[in-house]
Design a protein around this motif. Structure first.
Motif, PDB file in Angstrom:
ATOM      1  N   MET A 151       1.419  -1.189  -0.223  1.00 19.19           N
ATOM      2  CA  MET A 151       0.190  -0.017  -0.329  1.00 19.19           C
ATOM      3  C   MET A 151       0.141   0.863  -0.202  1.00 19.19           C
TER       4      MET A 151
ATOM      5  N   ALA B  56      -8.064   9.809  -2.241  1.00 22.25           N
ATOM      6  CA  ALA B  56      -8.541   9.337  -0.865  1.00 22.25           C
ATOM      7  C   ALA B  56      -7.609   9.639   0.230  1.00 22.25           C
TER       8      ALA B  56
ATOM      9  N   ASP C  40      -1.419   5.688   5.195  1.00 21.61           N
ATOM     10  CA  ASP C  40      -1.623   4.454   3.439  1.00 21.61           C
ATOM     11  C   ASP C  40      -2.805   4.733   3.337  1.00 21.61           C
ATOM     12  N   ALA C  41      -2.398   4.603   1.915  1.00 20.35           N
ATOM     13  CA  ALA C  41      -3.511   5.076   1.624  1.00 20.35           C
ATOM     14  C   ALA C  41      -3.696   4.309  -0.082  1.00 20.35           C
ATOM     15  N   PRO C  42      -4.600   4.445  -1.506  1.00 20.34           N
ATOM     16  CA  PRO C  42      -4.124   3.909  -2.415  1.00 20.34           C
ATOM     17  C   PRO C  42      -3.964   4.442  -3.460  1.00 20.34           C
ATOM     18  N   ASP C  43      -4.389   5.857  -3.000  1.00 18.26           N
ATOM     19  CA  ASP C  43      -3.708   7.097  -3.755  1.00 18.26           C
ATOM     20  C   ASP C  43      -4.376   8.737  -3.645  1.00 18.26           C
TER      21      ASP C  43
ATOM     22  N   GLN D 210       3.404  11.145  -1.738  1.00 16.95           N
ATOM     23  CA  GLN D 210       3.546  10.278  -1.903  1.00 16.95           C
ATOM     24  C   GLN D 210       4.524  10.102  -1.673  1.00 16.95           C
TER      25      GLN D 210
ATOM     26  N   GLY E  73     -10.253   3.371   1.818  1.00 20.00           N
ATOM     27  CA  GLY E  73      -9.100   3.282   1.807  1.00 20.00           C
ATOM     28  C   GLY E  73      -7.494   3.105   2.848  1.00 20.00           C
TER      29      GLY E  73
ATOM     30  N   LYS F 136       2.323   4.649   0.636  1.00 22.43           N
ATOM     31  CA  LYS F 136       2.284   5.336   2.258  1.00 22.43           C
ATOM     32  C   LYS F 136       2.581   7.252   1.794  1.00 22.43           C
TER      33      LYS F 136
END
Length: 79
Positions: free
Chosen positions: A1, A56, A50-53, A73, A30, A3
């Motif tokens: 995932m 989010a 922690d995230a998909p993008d 990121q 997420g 960060k």
């Protein structure tokens, strides 16, 4: 995932509320908190998430009525 780290005002959160948020499961976007760093004196929070993008991350904060100053990121030396 992936960060991410972001920054935003601490208001309206308290230190106790942040400590409770730290251990919540991932939300509907997420997003989960890896770490929450804060300075009450400076009214600043730095979230490590922690995230998909990045979208989010923005949705996660918008749900709480928060606008991030920035979102980046990042990579971590921790796993």
């Amino acid at each position: 995932m992936p960060k991410f780290i972001d920054s935003h005002a601490m208001t309206p959160f308290t230190a106790d509320e942040l400590k409770k948020l730290q251990n919540l499961p991932p939300d509907e976007f997420g997003v989960s908190h890896h770490d929450i760093l804060f300075s009450e004196q400076d009214d600043k929070i730095y979230c490590v998430l922690d995230a998909p993008d990045a979208e989010a991350i923005h949705a996660h904060h918008a749900k709480a009525g928060i606008t991030c100053d920035w979102v980046h990121q990042v990579e971590s030396t921790r796993r």
